[in-house]
Design an enzyme around this catalytic site. Structure first.
Site, mmCIF file in Angstrom:
data_model
loop_
_atom_site.group_PDB
_atom_site.id
_atom_site.type_symbol
_atom_site.label_atom_id
_atom_site.label_comp_id
_atom_site.label_asym_id
_atom_site.label_seq_id
_atom_site.Cartn_x
_atom_site.Cartn_y
_atom_site.Cartn_z
ATOM 1 N N ARG A 104 78.481 21.670 11.437
ATOM 2 C CA ARG A 104 79.746 21.574 11.457
ATOM 3 C C ARG A 104 80.362 21.471 12.898
ATOM 4 O O ARG A 104 80.019 22.345 13.732
ATOM 5 C CB ARG A 104 80.185 22.879 10.977
ATOM 6 C CG ARG A 104 81.412 22.726 9.886
ATOM 7 C CD ARG A 104 81.813 23.875 9.055
ATOM 8 N NE ARG A 104 82.033 25.029 9.930
ATOM 9 C CZ ARG A 104 82.778 26.038 9.622
ATOM 10 N NH1 ARG A 104 83.598 25.898 8.579
ATOM 11 N NH2 ARG A 104 82.877 26.933 10.410
ATOM 12 N N THR A 108 86.206 19.744 14.969
ATOM 13 C CA THR A 108 87.027 19.353 14.132
ATOM 14 C C THR A 108 86.526 20.007 12.532
ATOM 15 O O THR A 108 87.287 19.715 11.514
ATOM 16 C CB THR A 108 86.300 17.794 13.795
ATOM 17 O OG1 THR A 108 84.848 17.568 13.389
ATOM 18 C CG2 THR A 108 86.627 16.906 15.113
ATOM 19 N N ASP A 200 78.605 34.387 10.922
ATOM 20 C CA ASP A 200 77.881 32.940 11.025
ATOM 21 C C ASP A 200 76.454 33.166 10.366
ATOM 22 O O ASP A 200 75.403 33.958 10.992
ATOM 23 C CB ASP A 200 77.540 32.598 12.510
ATOM 24 C CG ASP A 200 77.213 31.101 12.585
ATOM 25 O OD1 ASP A 200 75.882 31.065 11.883
ATOM 26 O OD2 ASP A 200 77.815 30.408 13.259
ATOM 27 N N ASP A 203 73.402 32.227 12.549
ATOM 28 C CA ASP A 203 73.060 32.767 13.689
ATOM 29 C C ASP A 203 72.443 34.285 13.368
ATOM 30 O O ASP A 203 71.560 34.852 13.673
ATOM 31 C CB ASP A 203 74.271 33.154 14.417
ATOM 32 C CG ASP A 203 74.602 32.003 15.468
ATOM 33 O OD1 ASP A 203 73.815 31.316 15.553
ATOM 34 O OD2 ASP A 203 76.036 31.919 15.737
HETATM 35 C C1 PRP Z 1 77.375 26.773 8.158
HETATM 36 C C2 PRP Z 1 77.081 27.191 6.833
HETATM 37 C C3 PRP Z 1 77.328 25.997 5.883
HETATM 38 C C4 PRP Z 1 78.530 25.206 6.700
HETATM 39 C C5 PRP Z 1 79.738 26.060 5.713
HETATM 40 O O1 PRP Z 1 76.492 26.073 8.804
HETATM 41 O O2 PRP Z 1 75.594 27.349 6.719
HETATM 42 O O3 PRP Z 1 76.163 24.901 6.125
HETATM 43 O O4 PRP Z 1 78.693 26.035 7.809
HETATM 44 O O5 PRP Z 1 80.830 25.332 6.296
HETATM 45 P P1 PRP Z 1 81.630 24.340 5.648
HETATM 46 O O6 PRP Z 1 81.757 24.777 4.198
HETATM 47 O O7 PRP Z 1 83.221 24.433 6.233
HETATM 48 O O8 PRP Z 1 81.258 22.792 5.768
HETATM 49 P P2 PRP Z 1 76.563 25.545 10.278
HETATM 50 O O9 PRP Z 1 77.244 24.227 10.425
HETATM 51 O O10 PRP Z 1 77.161 26.720 11.104
HETATM 52 O O11 PRP Z 1 75.139 25.249 10.920
HETATM 53 P P3 PRP Z 1 73.765 26.090 10.763
HETATM 54 O O12 PRP Z 1 73.588 26.227 9.285
HETATM 55 O O13 PRP Z 1 72.918 24.952 11.528
HETATM 56 O O14 PRP Z 1 74.045 27.263 11.603
HETATM 57 N N1 URA Z 2 79.758 28.954 8.464
HETATM 58 C C1 URA Z 2 79.205 30.240 8.357
HETATM 59 O O1 URA Z 2 78.166 30.684 8.783
HETATM 60 N N2 URA Z 2 80.071 31.153 8.230
HETATM 61 C C2 URA Z 2 81.264 31.144 7.937
HETATM 62 O O2 URA Z 2 82.005 31.933 7.554
HETATM 63 C C3 URA Z 2 81.806 29.772 7.612
HETATM 64 C C4 URA Z 2 80.851 28.665 7.735
#
Ligand code: PRP
Ligand code: URA
Length: 209
Positions: A104, A108, A200, A203
């Site tokens: 994400r 944006t 997160d 993380d």
């Molecule tokens: C997080 C989560 C989802 C996304 C959800 O991933 O694991 O994939 O955000 O958010 P959304 O519904 O607003 O799209 P992130 O983009 O943080 O990537 P990561 O899993 O690599 O940490």
């Molecule tokens: N991605 C995450 O990991 N946590 C949230 O709360 C939203 C998006």
């Protein structure tokens, strides 16, 4: 229209409490996500068709059942979806695993695709897209678009925690996709995080910050 199922099984809810707790460290967080994913797999596969078979026990013949019909495919959204794969595979070891890499954009909040690898027989499989978080819904919508573009016809979405805003976005974009959750939370905050959520997920699973 998509159906939304929230699993209220006490074991799922109990473990989710500790997943949410900010005091839970990486090792325990990872173990709990794995366990909840397995329990959710148990619930999500309730409608799998079975076929009658006869099996010879040491004592006699038993009329029994095996799973019939569609082959399954799991598609974790990288990275956080990876934390749910093993728990589901323990329940459904024959499932094939594809991957969709999305992150994400922090400004944006739009998903950016960086990797896609799916099993070869996409049209014949029933897919479960997995991600712990369904926040704005952008990542889930994009991952499902990606699967459909490559021929996938039957798709379910499985997440731990969702915001109502994200659920509505997925329902609008993909009314044929049912959504399976451990919890539906209150809302999104200004940074697109689920409130109260669990922070997160990526993380916390991988110990990054
Ligand atoms: C997080 C989560 C989802 C996304 C959800 O991933 O694991 O994939 O955000 O958010 P959304 O519904 O607003 O799209 P992130 O983009 O943080 O990537 P990561 O899993 O690599 O940490
Ligand atoms: N991605 C995450 O990991 N946590 C949230 O709360 C939203 C998006």
């Amino acid at each position: 229209m998509s159906k939304v199922f929230v699993f209220d099984h006490p074991l799922i809810q109990h473990k989710l409490t500790y997943i949410r707790d900010k005091k839970t460290g990486t090792k325990e967080f990872r173990e709990l996500v794995d366990e909840v994913a397995g329990l959710m797999a148990f619930e999500i596969t309730r409608d799998l068709p079975t076929q009658d078979v006869t099996v010879e026990t040491p004592v006699g013949l038993a009329n029994s059942k095996t799973i019939a019909g569609k082959k399954l495919g799991l598609v974790p959204i990288l990275r956080a979806g990876l934390g749910m794969v093993d728990g589901i595979l323990r329940m459904i070891p024959a499932a094939k695993v594809g991957h969709v890499g999305l992150y994400r954009d922090p400004k944006t909040l739009q998903p950016v695709e960086y990797y896609v690898k799916l099993p070869t027989d996409v049209e014949e499989r029933e897919f479960i897209v997995i991600d712990p978080m369904l926040a704005t819904g952008g990542s889930a919508v994009e991952a499902i678009n990606s699967l459909k573009k490559r021929g996938a016809r039957t798709i379910k979405l499985m997440c731990l925690v969702a915001a109502p805003e994200g659920v509505e976005i997925v329902k609008e974009a993909h009314p044929d996709v049912d959504i399976y959750l451990a919890a539906m939370d209150e809302k999104l905050n200004d940074h697109g995080y689920i409130v109260p959520g669990l922070g997160d997920a990526g993380d916390r699973l991988f110990g990054t910050k």
